[in-house]
Design an enzyme around this catalytic site. Structure first.
Site, PDB file in Angstrom:
ATOM      1  N   CYS A  71      24.724 -33.498 -36.165  1.00  0.00           N
ATOM      2  CA  CYS A  71      24.652 -33.578 -34.691  1.00  0.00           C
ATOM      3  C   CYS A  71      23.977 -34.867 -34.262  1.00  0.00           C
ATOM      4  CB  CYS A  71      23.816 -32.432 -34.144  1.00  0.00           C
ATOM      5  SG  CYS A  71      24.634 -30.873 -34.229  1.00  0.00           S
ATOM      6  N   GLN A 306      22.444  -9.482 -35.349  1.00  0.00           N
ATOM      7  CA  GLN A 306      22.187 -10.634 -36.225  1.00  0.00           C
ATOM      8  C   GLN A 306      23.180 -11.750 -35.912  1.00  0.00           C
ATOM      9  OE1 GLN A 306      19.715 -11.030 -38.284  1.00  0.00           O
ATOM     10  NE2 GLN A 306      18.973  -8.983 -38.788  1.00  0.00           N
ATOM     11  N   GLU A 356      13.994   2.458 -31.961  1.00  0.00           N
ATOM     12  CA  GLU A 356      14.211   1.140 -31.348  1.00  0.00           C
ATOM     13  C   GLU A 356      13.665   1.137 -29.920  1.00  0.00           C
ATOM     14  OE1 GLU A 356      15.527  -2.011 -31.864  1.00  0.00           O
ATOM     15  OE2 GLU A 356      15.286  -2.285 -29.719  1.00  0.00           O
ATOM     16  N   CYS A 433      11.817 -11.374 -40.880  1.00  0.00           N
ATOM     17  CA  CYS A 433      12.230 -12.726 -40.479  1.00  0.00           C
ATOM     18  C   CYS A 433      11.042 -13.673 -40.455  1.00  0.00           C
ATOM     19  CB  CYS A 433      12.958 -12.691 -39.136  1.00  0.00           C
ATOM     20  SG  CYS A 433      12.072 -11.796 -37.870  1.00  0.00           S
TER      21      CYS A 433
HETATM   22  N1  SAH Z   1      17.667  -3.852 -37.619  1.00  0.00           N
HETATM   23  C1  SAH Z   1      18.358  -4.435 -36.509  1.00  0.00           C
HETATM   24  C2  SAH Z   1      17.436  -5.117 -35.491  1.00  0.00           C
HETATM   25  C3  SAH Z   1      16.365  -6.004 -36.036  1.00  0.00           C
HETATM   26  S1  SAH Z   1      15.587  -7.057 -34.859  1.00  0.00           S
HETATM   27  C4  SAH Z   1      19.420  -5.399 -36.976  1.00  0.00           C
HETATM   28  O1  SAH Z   1      19.390  -5.864 -38.111  1.00  0.00           O
HETATM   29  O2  SAH Z   1      20.326  -5.709 -36.200  1.00  0.00           O
HETATM   30  C5  SAH Z   1      14.188  -6.195 -34.387  1.00  0.00           C
HETATM   31  C6  SAH Z   1      14.442  -5.080 -33.416  1.00  0.00           C
HETATM   32  O3  SAH Z   1      13.184  -4.503 -33.113  1.00  0.00           O
HETATM   33  C7  SAH Z   1      15.042  -5.497 -32.065  1.00  0.00           C
HETATM   34  O4  SAH Z   1      16.160  -4.702 -31.817  1.00  0.00           O
HETATM   35  C8  SAH Z   1      13.915  -5.216 -31.060  1.00  0.00           C
HETATM   36  O5  SAH Z   1      14.400  -4.787 -29.807  1.00  0.00           O
HETATM   37  C9  SAH Z   1      13.155  -4.124 -31.753  1.00  0.00           C
HETATM   38  N2  SAH Z   1      11.725  -3.968 -31.406  1.00  0.00           N
HETATM   39  C10 SAH Z   1      10.839  -4.925 -31.054  1.00  0.00           C
HETATM   40  N3  SAH Z   1       9.624  -4.401 -30.911  1.00  0.00           N
HETATM   41  C11 SAH Z   1       9.724  -3.072 -31.181  1.00  0.00           C
HETATM   42  C12 SAH Z   1       8.793  -1.991 -31.213  1.00  0.00           C
HETATM   43  N4  SAH Z   1       7.510  -2.181 -30.941  1.00  0.00           N
HETATM   44  N5  SAH Z   1       9.250  -0.784 -31.543  1.00  0.00           N
HETATM   45  C13 SAH Z   1      10.552  -0.576 -31.841  1.00  0.00           C
HETATM   46  N6  SAH Z   1      11.478  -1.563 -31.834  1.00  0.00           N
HETATM   47  C14 SAH Z   1      11.072  -2.795 -31.497  1.00  0.00           C
END
Ligand code: SAH
Length: 479
Positions: A71, A306, A356, A433
């Site tokens: 880029c 993701q 969630e 992550c």
């Molecule tokens: N496992 C899923 C999402 C992972 S990202 C996947 O792979 O697609 C992390 C997720 O945690 C997000 O969806 C976010 O909304 C949720 N999150 C953030 N803080 C949270 C909390 N305190 N309790 C429950 N979920 C939460």
């Protein structure tokens, strides 16, 4: 040392944010755009008590890891921190970062035979891998529309035409949307049919962000405009433009993408949070679909999904392998988003419970179970650190054979970790992550509970960027 001093610096490490680190008599200096192995002439820009910042004045000896970024705006765009580093060295750096965090912050002895550390899984083609883009909309010095990003240290807006890590459809959409907005724009003209561009300083103007998503396996495209207002003018013309845009893409690349959803999201707050709560569909369905493995997912604009579908498949497959399911297990998938991992696991488990915090994502998760004919899942909306302890208190017999957690960067709350220890699953699969918070939480589960780290698999979800994703397996130590 003072501000504006010129020094010669050997870069010996990279920070978590991808800044090069050099040392002057042990005093660390952070330099954007510098990488391990560079010898640079640097100008000090800021000094703090224990560290400082500098910028590159010239590169005296380039690192063997250096390459020319694809880029043209890579050095100014905050999106990719490591585009100037060869891909194989990016992978090496990320692998090392996980190892360092685990040993330094987690107190893990990696050469211990009980821990299997698998080398990072990279991508064969680390470009155009993203399925989601979020472009801020602004104006340049001449008040022309620009879609791109804010330049560092200035109020200027850097316009981009193309992004090398996004799906190529974005190049077409960006160009056509920019033309469309410019055509219907009329600053100072209060007509209801005109489009205006949001200005962060005055908080006036309509269009704030353009969000796009592509289902890589279904070809379904979503375009969502984040607006500072309640209505979106010129909807029919916009639909026509976007249909044509996708058509030209299909002709050029001989593909079959389909416009599946145009929506707008209302965000009238003075905030840097991109999305507001309300989404209105202008065209098509209020979501797109995508497959990971054989599971079909429904994804709405507000839900987390993701961004790298190729690597997600590898990430989830590893999580599934680590979970070691035989069909009899009760599994908890905590931080489950739209149920992606839950449904992957449900194929091999007796029962899966997902937790969630975003209610819309929980709705998607339930819908996803339905459309896949999966009936051994149940989803709960709420904060994991509240919902899970509550359930345990109400019923201390709550069964959990395997617990999967996939928290945001800040890791798991202590209240959750302590309840996980009480639930006493045989195995904990932690998808992370951020290796620093992962290491912290592993240490907690090891010292406060009776868990041992068994397997580690880093996965490169963000080529060009400095973040690294990881799946680890911990299991209960037999007494
Ligand atoms: N496992 C899923 C999402 C992972 S990202 C996947 O792979 O697609 C992390 C997720 O945690 C997000 O969806 C976010 O909304 C949720 N999150 C953030 N803080 C949270 C909390 N305190 N309790 C429950 N979920 C939460």
């Amino acid at each position: 040392m003072r501000k504006n001093d010129e020094i010669v610096l050997d870069i010996i490490d990279l920070s978590n944010e991808g800044l090069g680190i050099g040392k002057v008599d042990g005093f660390p200096i952070f330099v954007k755009g510098a990488i391990i192995g560079d010898r640079i002439r640097a100008g000090i820009t800021k000094l703090k008590k224990n560290f400082g910042y500098a910028r590159i004045l010239s590169i005296i000896e380039p690192s063997a890891y250096r390459t020319v970024p694809v880029c043209p705006v890579a050095s100014r765009c905050g999106g990719c921190q490591l585009q100037h580093m060869k891909y194989e060295n990016q992978l090496e750096y990320k692998n090392d970062k996980v190892k360092k965090c685990l040993t330094r912050l987690g107190g893990i002895k990696l050469d211990d035979e009980s821990v299997e550390f698998r080398d990072i899984i990279g991508m064969e083609n680390p470009w155009n891998y993203r399925n989601k883009a979020q472009f801020p909309v602004g104006t340049d010095a001449k008040n022309n529309i620009s879609v791109g990003f804010y330049a560092e240290h200035t109020h200027g807006f850097v316009d981009i035409d193309s992004c090398a890590i996004q799906h190529r459809i974005n190049d077409f959409l960006l160009k056509d949307i920019k033309d469309f907005i410019s055509f219907h724009r009329s600053e100072g003209n209060p007509s209801r049919e005109c489009l205006t561009i949001y200005d962060e300083k005055t908080q006036k103007g309509l269009i704030r962000h353009i969000l796009t998503r592509v289902g890589f396996t279904t070809g379904e495209v979503m375009v969502c405009f984040v607006i500072n207002g309640d209505r979106f003018p010129q909807q029919e013309k916009l639909t026509e433009v976007l249909l044509k845009s996708i058509d030209s893409y299909n002709k050029q690349y001989d593909e079959q993408l389909k416009l599946h959803c145009i929506a707008y999201n209302i965000n009238k707050e003075n905030t840097n949070v991109i999305l507001g709560e309300k989404v209105v569909t202008i065209y098509g369905e209020p979501y797109i679909h995508d497959y990971i493995g054989s599971i079909r997912y429904q994804i709405s604009p507000l839900s987390f999904y993701q961004v790298n579908p190729v690597q997600t498949n590898r990430l989830y497959s590893t999580a599934l392998e680590f979970a070691g399911l035989t069909g009899n297990e009760v599994v908890w998938d905590i931080y489950c988003g739209i149920g992606t991992i839950s449904l992957f696991l449900a194929q091999k488990a007796k029962q899966v419970y997902g937790v969630e915090i975003v209610p819309q994502a929980v709705e998607d998760a339930k819908a996803n179970a339905l459309i896949n004919g999966i009936n051994n899942t149940e989803f709960f909306a709420g904060a994991a650190e509240e919902v899970v302890p509550q359930m345990y208190e109400e019923n201390p017999e709550t069964r959990a054979d395997v617990i999967v957690v996939d928290p945001p960067r800040k890791g798991c709350a202590t209240e959750l970790l302590s309840t996980i220890i009480k639930l006493a699953p045989e195995r904990i699969v932690y998808v992370s992550c951020d290796p620093a918070t992962l290491a912290r939480d592993i240490k907690y589960l090891k010292t406060e509970g009776n868990y041992q780290l068994r397997k580690v698999q880093p996965v490169d979800m963000f080529p060009g960027g400095c973040h690294v994703e990881c799946v680890v397996l911990m299991s209960k130590v037999k007494k």
